[in-house]
Scaffold this motif. Sequence first.
Motif, PDB file in Angstrom:
ATOM      1  N   TRP A 242     -11.456  44.358   9.788  1.00  0.00           N
ATOM      2  CA  TRP A 242     -11.438  43.827  11.159  1.00  0.00           C
ATOM      3  C   TRP A 242     -10.105  44.154  11.823  1.00  0.00           C
ATOM      4  O   TRP A 242     -10.065  44.587  12.982  1.00  0.00           O
ATOM      5  N   ALA A 243      -9.010  43.933  11.108  1.00  0.00           N
ATOM      6  CA  ALA A 243      -7.673  44.196  11.666  1.00  0.00           C
ATOM      7  C   ALA A 243      -7.496  45.675  11.985  1.00  0.00           C
ATOM      8  O   ALA A 243      -6.939  46.041  13.025  1.00  0.00           O
ATOM      9  N   SER A 246      -9.912  46.653  15.068  1.00  0.00           N
ATOM     10  CA  SER A 246      -9.516  46.041  16.338  1.00  0.00           C
ATOM     11  C   SER A 246      -8.217  46.635  16.863  1.00  0.00           C
ATOM     12  O   SER A 246      -7.966  46.635  18.074  1.00  0.00           O
ATOM     13  N   SER A 247      -7.383  47.170  15.964  1.00  0.00           N
ATOM     14  CA  SER A 247      -6.112  47.746  16.397  1.00  0.00           C
ATOM     15  C   SER A 247      -6.305  49.025  17.201  1.00  0.00           C
ATOM     16  O   SER A 247      -5.540  49.315  18.118  1.00  0.00           O
TER      17      SER A 247
END
Length: 289
Positions: A242-243, A246-247
């Motif tokens: 997710w990180a 999303s970045s």
Amino acid sequence: SAIVLAALAKLTAAITSPSEAMIVAFFSLSASACFAIVLIIDSGTLISFSSTDMISIPHSSVDSSTRFFILSAIGLIPILKIQKDNITSLNKLSKRTFKMMFSKLYIKLLLPHLLLSLGAGSVMPFLNVFFKEHLNANVYQIGIIFALGSFITGVASFLTPFVIKRFGKVMGIGILQISSLPFLLMIALIPNLTLVAIFFIVRQVLMNIASPIYTAFVMEAVPDEEKGIASGYILFIWGLAWAISSSYSGILMKNYGYNFPFFICFVFYLISAITFISFFRGSEKKLRT
């Protein structure tokens, strides 16, 4: 919050059987969705069905963070009452713990989850921006759409046992995820707030019903002494992917338009569903052998 979720997942895995884990998983989804509705209503936003305007209810003297703290403290009471005798022995951290993630079984279990999280992270953190900037929705409309999505998801989660009975866990997960894909595309392609809100809710229901089925499937797939570790891996993989997604998704949305990340999400979701089905179709009863 990630530490708390991992601890609770490990505790749940330790005190429940695989069949009980299924019940706990989709009941938790229902309860969380209904709790979200309470918080949104409590925050001061209600819709008037006789008018297109929103009705704002004044906040009480106790702010939202204080109320959330009180509710969270109340939620700890059942956990504190769990007897130690009811908790099975949990495996200690060791080198074997890290090696397990690269075993054949764990790669098969976690790879589709990784792909799913990469897709979700490319879209979900920016949904409010998409609604506001692309569809010109105001804050109150966005709140209502999210609230309805959470509530309907909570109600629909009670259909989970019927999906499992009809299709089985593996095909149930695959069918639910693939069925959500047309609605994901329509969210990106149709510039109408009302239609997009409907598509958003339907997509959310289909994907979130699959989530507790996946959790129960993993709990059945791994040995009892590894359930806690498996729960931790699920959360770790989801948060990491997710990180990462999303970045870069925000940059893509800025440079290529608000619709572009949805197409990336579509690809990841499709590959995830196909991969999961190809790994486990017809093998639900053979995973422990």
